[in-house]
Write a protein that holds these residues in place. Structure first.
Motif, PDB file in Angstrom:
ATOM      1  N   LYS A   1       0.870  -1.187   0.000  1.00 49.03           N
ATOM      2  CA  LYS A   1       0.000   0.000   0.000  1.00 49.03           C
ATOM      3  C   LYS A   1       0.901   1.230   0.000  1.00 49.03           C
ATOM      4  O   LYS A   1       1.976   1.226   0.608  1.00 49.03           O
ATOM      5  N   LEU A   2       0.421   2.289  -0.671  1.00 48.26           N
ATOM      6  CA  LEU A   2       1.269   3.482  -0.814  1.00 48.26           C
ATOM      7  C   LEU A   2       0.665   4.687  -0.094  1.00 48.26           C
ATOM      8  O   LEU A   2      -0.441   5.136  -0.411  1.00 48.26           O
ATOM      9  N   LEU A   3       1.422   5.197   0.886  1.00 47.74           N
ATOM     10  CA  LEU A   3       1.012   6.383   1.630  1.00 47.74           C
ATOM     11  C   LEU A   3       1.804   7.570   1.080  1.00 47.74           C
ATOM     12  O   LEU A   3       3.000   7.422   0.773  1.00 47.74           O
ATOM     13  N   VAL A   4       1.149   8.734   0.968  1.00 49.32           N
ATOM     14  CA  VAL A   4       1.828   9.889   0.357  1.00 49.32           C
ATOM     15  C   VAL A   4       1.583  11.150   1.174  1.00 49.32           C
ATOM     16  O   VAL A   4       0.534  11.310   1.807  1.00 49.32           O
ATOM     17  N   HIS A   5       2.577  12.023   1.154  1.00 50.61           N
ATOM     18  CA  HIS A   5       2.424  13.361   1.742  1.00 50.61           C
ATOM     19  C   HIS A   5       3.182  14.341   0.865  1.00 50.61           C
ATOM     20  O   HIS A   5       4.237  14.025   0.333  1.00 50.61           O
ATOM     21  N   THR A   6       2.625  15.532   0.700  1.00 51.18           N
ATOM     22  CA  THR A   6       3.365  16.572  -0.005  1.00 51.18           C
ATOM     23  C   THR A   6       3.226  17.897   0.738  1.00 51.18           C
ATOM     24  O   THR A   6       2.139  18.247   1.174  1.00 51.18           O
ATOM     25  N   SER A   7       4.342  18.587   0.921  1.00 55.05           N
ATOM     26  CA  SER A   7       4.284  19.885   1.616  1.00 55.05           C
ATOM     27  C   SER A   7       5.611  20.612   1.481  1.00 55.05           C
ATOM     28  O   SER A   7       6.526  20.150   0.796  1.00 55.05           O
ATOM     29  N   ASN A   8       5.679  21.746   2.193  1.00 52.92           N
ATOM     30  CA  ASN A   8       6.924  22.519   2.215  1.00 52.92           C
ATOM     31  C   ASN A   8       7.797  22.146   3.431  1.00 52.92           C
ATOM     32  O   ASN A   8       8.676  22.910   3.810  1.00 52.92           O
ATOM     33  N   PHE A   9       7.537  21.021   4.029  1.00 58.40           N
ATOM     34  CA  PHE A   9       8.361  20.462   5.116  1.00 58.40           C
ATOM     35  C   PHE A   9       8.639  21.474   6.238  1.00 58.40           C
ATOM     36  O   PHE A   9       9.759  21.637   6.681  1.00 58.40           O
ATOM     37  N   ARG A  10       7.560  22.168   6.637  1.00 60.00           N
ATOM     38  CA  ARG A  10       7.722  23.063   7.785  1.00 60.00           C
ATOM     39  C   ARG A  10       7.194  22.359   9.018  1.00 60.00           C
ATOM     40  O   ARG A  10       6.425  21.396   8.921  1.00 60.00           O
ATOM     41  N   LYS A  11       7.611  22.878  10.186  1.00 64.28           N
ATOM     42  CA  LYS A  11       7.231  22.266  11.475  1.00 64.28           C
ATOM     43  C   LYS A  11       5.731  22.055  11.593  1.00 64.28           C
ATOM     44  O   LYS A  11       5.266  21.027  12.083  1.00 64.28           O
ATOM     45  N   VAL A  12       4.980  23.079  11.098  1.00 62.80           N
ATOM     46  CA  VAL A  12       3.519  23.060  11.230  1.00 62.80           C
ATOM     47  C   VAL A  12       2.895  21.818  10.569  1.00 62.80           C
ATOM     48  O   VAL A  12       1.798  21.393  10.916  1.00 62.80           O
ATOM     49  N   LYS A  13       3.628  21.176   9.661  1.00 55.36           N
ATOM     50  CA  LYS A  13       3.097  20.000   8.938  1.00 55.36           C
ATOM     51  C   LYS A  13       3.225  18.703   9.744  1.00 55.36           C
ATOM     52  O   LYS A  13       2.679  17.676   9.364  1.00 55.36           O
TER      53      LYS A  13
ATOM     54  N   GLU B   1      12.502  20.988   7.648  1.00 57.88           N
ATOM     55  CA  GLU B   1      12.433  19.789   8.501  1.00 57.88           C
ATOM     56  C   GLU B   1      13.040  18.542   7.861  1.00 57.88           C
ATOM     57  O   GLU B   1      13.119  17.487   8.493  1.00 57.88           O
ATOM     58  N   LYS B   2      13.444  18.659   6.595  1.00 55.30           N
ATOM     59  CA  LYS B   2      13.776  17.448   5.832  1.00 55.30           C
ATOM     60  C   LYS B   2      14.898  16.611   6.471  1.00 55.30           C
ATOM     61  O   LYS B   2      14.769  15.388   6.609  1.00 55.30           O
ATOM     62  N   VAL B   3      15.969  17.274   6.885  1.00 56.26           N
ATOM     63  CA  VAL B   3      17.112  16.530   7.428  1.00 56.26           C
ATOM     64  C   VAL B   3      16.685  15.752   8.679  1.00 56.26           C
ATOM     65  O   VAL B   3      17.010  14.573   8.849  1.00 56.26           O
ATOM     66  N   LYS B   4      15.911  16.421   9.543  1.00 57.86           N
ATOM     67  CA  LYS B   4      15.419  15.774  10.771  1.00 57.86           C
ATOM     68  C   LYS B   4      14.571  14.551  10.428  1.00 57.86           C
ATOM     69  O   LYS B   4      14.636  13.511  11.085  1.00 57.86           O
ATOM     70  N   ILE B   5      13.773  14.691   9.395  1.00 50.99           N
ATOM     71  CA  ILE B   5      12.860  13.604   9.011  1.00 50.99           C
ATOM     72  C   ILE B   5      13.650  12.415   8.462  1.00 50.99           C
ATOM     73  O   ILE B   5      13.339  11.254   8.771  1.00 50.99           O
ATOM     74  N   GLU B   6      14.688  12.713   7.697  1.00 52.32           N
ATOM     75  CA  GLU B   6      15.534  11.630   7.176  1.00 52.32           C
ATOM     76  C   GLU B   6      16.141  10.851   8.343  1.00 52.32           C
ATOM     77  O   GLU B   6      16.201   9.626   8.347  1.00 52.32           O
ATOM     78  N   GLN B   7      16.563  11.602   9.362  1.00 52.48           N
ATOM     79  CA  GLN B   7      17.157  10.996  10.549  1.00 52.48           C
ATOM     80  C   GLN B   7      16.133  10.116  11.278  1.00 52.48           C
ATOM     81  O   GLN B   7      16.435   8.983  11.671  1.00 52.48           O
ATOM     82  N   LEU B   8      14.924  10.641  11.398  1.00 50.19           N
ATOM     83  CA  LEU B   8      13.855   9.896  12.082  1.00 50.19           C
ATOM     84  C   LEU B   8      13.563   8.580  11.351  1.00 50.19           C
ATOM     85  O   LEU B   8      13.328   7.542  11.988  1.00 50.19           O
ATOM     86  N   CYS B   9      13.581   8.623  10.028  1.00 49.56           N
ATOM     87  CA  CYS B   9      13.339   7.395   9.243  1.00 49.56           C
ATOM     88  C   CYS B   9      14.381   6.329   9.609  1.00 49.56           C
ATOM     89  O   CYS B   9      14.054   5.144   9.733  1.00 49.56           O
TER      90      CYS B   9
END
Ligand code: GMT
Length: 378
Positions: free
Chosen positions: A195-207, A235-243
């Protein structure tokens, strides 16, 4: 149209609105600091005026607002514009106020409409360093629109606004945003029918993209799944780390800023929008138009778009457990087709052909009002 030229929602709305109005025969002039992202072609009735900011060494911060106001004066005067429509209050509404005053001294009365998009009110605008100017420039606009009823309520709550605010929701071009046959793409991303989950945004904290990764990690423990994250931002770098921390990095694809978002949405099963605040959620509407149901937070204008239990689900901000439960419910074979069909059906209510006439009628009303006042005063 005065807007941010970037991939952000307000710039997209302004650009798509301008393009649609131009198609109907209106002459549309864009005033911004660079070519808007979705305006990279030649078309009749569409014009672009770049704001040039001179970089004098004395300026630690270049005064963009002044350069913008000067450009507005120049374009209104020489192109004989009927109306200035500014998107996002900061700094466009105050620059428009200044331009309006300058034009008055030249005997030109230009009506100004400000469209409030969200963070200009809910985050940045109410910050004490901007609030007085935002309040003043909204009150000085001849017309004010907001993209959801919730944003209208928020604006009255946080600012001393005397003007009537007209709600005109975000819209979608269903010719572009529709489910396309992209089986090869789905096969490449999900070779084992995940199954494919998707998100698109400007990767700000509020998202709250961290919530997305946590939801995905839990869903993946129960059913085979992949996650695509489209966009870029702080937020992108933090998110990569979280993954990596959650050990899902091999199942999460970062696609960066993508023009043809609809191609990915065409193969998605669920769209995630767990934002802290979201005045409307244009990205979610784009997903719905491509038949993708939503898992979202119950905040801002999202409930005006996502119908609980019909087009998807709404949960309290940060309620990851419930979002996981709801995602798994939608993804069941017996539920998914119905949710997909409902998402499309509801998105059709926001078809640009329904919303465009609302803007045209509002323009007409404000121009007549201002002309009437001007005729009395001269
Ligand atoms: O936060 C964004 O997505 C960008 C921001 C903008 O102004 O560029 O989007 C806001 O305006 C969009 C268009 O009206 C709305 O659909 C988004 O919900 C809104 N974002 C927020 O309220 C966080």
């Amino acid at each position: 149209m005065v807007c941010y030229p970037t991939f952000g929602g307000s710039g997209v709305v302004a650009t798509e609105l301008g393009k649609a109005l131009a198609k109907k025969g209106h002459q549309i002039h864009f005033i911004t600091y660079t070519q808007p992202a979705r305006l990279d072609f030649f078309a009749e009735n569409l014009f672009f005026h770049q704001v040039n900011i001179s970089n004098y060494p004395l300026f630690e911060y270049a005064p963009y607002e002044l350069a913008l106001a000067s450009k507005m004066v120049d374009v209104v005067e020489h192109e004989k514009l009927d109306l200035l429509h500014v998107h996002y209050a900061i700094p466009h509404a105050s620059a428009a106020f200044m331009a309006k005053q300058i034009l008055k001294t030249k005997g030109i009365e230009i009506p100004v409409i400000t469209t409030l998009h969200g963070t200009d009110i809910t985050l940045v605008g109410k910050d004490p360093s901007y609030e007085p100017v935002v309040t003043f420039s909204i009150n000085q606009s001849d017309g004010v629109t907001s993209v959801s009823a919730d944003l209208k309520r928020d604006t009255y709550k946080h600012f001393d606004i005397k003007k009537e605010i007209e709600v005109i929701p975000n819209f979608i071009d269903l010719e572009r945003f529709k489910k396309q046959k992209k089986d090869h793409f789905k096969k490449a991303i999900c070779p084992n029918d995940e199954k494919l989950l998707v998100h698109t945004s400007n990767f700000r904290k509020v998202k709250r993209i961290g919530d997305i990764v946590r939801i995905f990690a839990q869903v993946k423990e129960i059913i085979p799944a992949k996650l695509i994250l489209i966009g870029d931002g702080p937020e992108k770098v933090k998110i990569e780390q979280l993954c990596k921390e959650l050990n899902v990095e091999r199942c999460v694809h970062f696609l960066g800023k993508l023009d043809a978002v609809e191609e990915v949405l065409s193969v998605a099963d669920v769209f995630l929008m767990p934002s802290e605040k979201e005045s409307f959620g244009l990205a979610a509407l784009e997903a719905m138009a491509c038949e993708v149901p939503l898992i979202a937070s119950n905040t801002g204008g999202i409930p005006e778009l996502n119908v609980q239990g019909v087009t998807g689900f709404l949960s309290n901000v940060g309620d990851i457990e419930e979002m996981v439960k709801n995602t798994l419910f939608i993804l069941k074979d017996e539920n998914l087709p119905k949710f997909k069909a409902n998402a499309l059906k509801h998105a059709q209510e926001f078809d640009i052909t329904n919303i465009l006439p609302k803007y045209e009628a509002y323009y007409e009303k404000i121009v007549m009002q201002v002309k009437g006042k001007f005729a009395v005063s001269v």
